[in-house]
Design a protein around this motif. Structure first.
Motif, PDB file in Angstrom:
ATOM      1  N   PRO A  70       0.824  -1.208   0.000  1.00  0.00           N
ATOM      2  CA  PRO A  70       0.000   0.000   0.000  1.00  0.00           C
ATOM      3  C   PRO A  70       0.861   1.261   0.000  1.00  0.00           C
ATOM      4  N   TYR A  71       0.458   2.228  -0.808  1.00  0.00           N
ATOM      5  CA  TYR A  71       1.122   3.535  -0.906  1.00  0.00           C
ATOM      6  C   TYR A  71       2.506   3.472  -1.551  1.00  0.00           C
ATOM      7  N   SER A  72       2.812   2.401  -2.263  1.00  0.00           N
ATOM      8  CA  SER A  72       4.118   2.282  -2.910  1.00  0.00           C
ATOM      9  C   SER A  72       3.956   1.751  -4.330  1.00  0.00           C
ATOM     10  N   ILE A  82      15.784  -5.720  -1.734  1.00  0.00           N
ATOM     11  CA  ILE A  82      16.619  -4.581  -1.333  1.00  0.00           C
ATOM     12  C   ILE A  82      16.973  -4.695   0.153  1.00  0.00           C
ATOM     13  N   CYS A  83      15.986  -5.021   0.980  1.00  0.00           N
ATOM     14  CA  CYS A  83      16.225  -5.159   2.426  1.00  0.00           C
ATOM     15  C   CYS A  83      17.147  -6.336   2.726  1.00  0.00           C
ATOM     16  N   ARG A  84      16.950  -7.438   2.021  1.00  0.00           N
ATOM     17  CA  ARG A  84      17.805  -8.615   2.230  1.00  0.00           C
ATOM     18  C   ARG A  84      19.247  -8.304   1.830  1.00  0.00           C
ATOM     19  N   LYS A 108      16.999   4.154  -1.922  1.00  0.00           N
ATOM     20  CA  LYS A 108      17.280   4.911  -0.701  1.00  0.00           C
ATOM     21  C   LYS A 108      16.024   5.095   0.136  1.00  0.00           C
ATOM     22  N   SER A 109      14.909   5.391  -0.517  1.00  0.00           N
ATOM     23  CA  SER A 109      13.647   5.576   0.197  1.00  0.00           C
ATOM     24  C   SER A 109      13.194   4.277   0.865  1.00  0.00           C
ATOM     25  N   ILE A 110      13.325   3.169   0.162  1.00  0.00           N
ATOM     26  CA  ILE A 110      12.948   1.866   0.715  1.00  0.00           C
ATOM     27  C   ILE A 110      13.814   1.544   1.932  1.00  0.00           C
ATOM     28  N   LEU A 111      15.110   1.750   1.822  1.00  0.00           N
ATOM     29  CA  LEU A 111      16.003   1.466   2.954  1.00  0.00           C
ATOM     30  C   LEU A 111      15.725   2.383   4.138  1.00  0.00           C
ATOM     31  N   ARG A 112      15.422   3.649   3.874  1.00  0.00           N
ATOM     32  CA  ARG A 112      15.089   4.575   4.956  1.00  0.00           C
ATOM     33  C   ARG A 112      13.826   4.074   5.685  1.00  0.00           C
ATOM     34  N   ASN A 113      12.809   3.676   4.939  1.00  0.00           N
ATOM     35  CA  ASN A 113      11.588   3.149   5.533  1.00  0.00           C
ATOM     36  C   ASN A 113      11.872   1.864   6.315  1.00  0.00           C
ATOM     37  N   TRP A 118      10.610  -0.800  10.009  1.00  0.00           N
ATOM     38  CA  TRP A 118      10.408  -2.235   9.917  1.00  0.00           C
ATOM     39  C   TRP A 118      11.521  -3.105  10.486  1.00  0.00           C
ATOM     40  N   ARG A 119      12.726  -2.654  10.456  1.00  0.00           N
ATOM     41  CA  ARG A 119      13.848  -3.504  10.874  1.00  0.00           C
ATOM     42  C   ARG A 119      13.678  -4.010  12.307  1.00  0.00           C
TER      43      ARG A 119
END
Length: 162
Positions: A70-72, A82-84, A108-113, A118-119
């Motif tokens: 949602p919202y992405s 990307i997170c993995r 960069k936006s995904i990693l910031r989020n 979430w981490r």
């Protein structure tokens, strides 16, 4: 992911079996549609997303596939990768090579989020990033949200039966 696949999933849903976030059942009906861009490896596509409205509480809900956040605009499998890669110390921009629709600003936006929201949630409950289906189920059952969802809204996961 395509419009025809999305439409077939929505068409196969048993609306009378769905439950609204207000806990009422058999109260959702099609309310309208909106366009949403999704960045796929084959290019960005525009999906016509179905919205439903609850006859009991008046709330409206978008019906999204589990591969959508949602919202992405970035599909969940790409965000997960990307997170993995980040957690494994690998180069996080490799997803840009497999999906040219995603640029380094998206990464960069995904990693910031991920780092902000979430981490620690995943670590606190020992939720692993893989496999994807387990991640989806764990996030919905523990947080009522899709993994990487930014806005905290209550969501429901409906199993798609084939």
């Amino acid at each position: 992911m395509s419009q025809s696949f999305y439409d077939s999933v929505i068409h196969d849903l048993q609306f009378q079996q769905l439950t609204c976030s207000c806990s009422h059942s058999a109260c959702l009906s099609v309310h309208g549609y909106y366009k949403r861009t999704v960045k796929l490896s084959s290019g960005a596509i525009r999906l016509r997303v179905c919205r439903v409205k609850c006859s009991e509480c008046g709330a409206t809900h978008a019906l999204l596939l589990s591969s959508m956040v949602p919202y992405s605009q970035i599909p969940l499998p790409d965000q997960q990768r990307i997170c993995r890669d980040y957690e494994d110390g690998r180069r996080v921009s490799t997803v840009c090579e497999s999906n040219p629709s995603i640029d380094e600003n998206n990464v960069k936006s995904i990693l910031r989020n991920y780092r902000r929201r979430w981490r620690e949630k995943l670590r606190s409950l020992r939720i692993r990033l893989f496999p994807l289906n387990d991640l989806i189920l764990s996030c919905f059952s523990n947080y009522s949200s899709q993994f990487m969802q930014i806005h905290q809204r209550v969501n429901k996961l409906f199993s798609y039966t084939t």
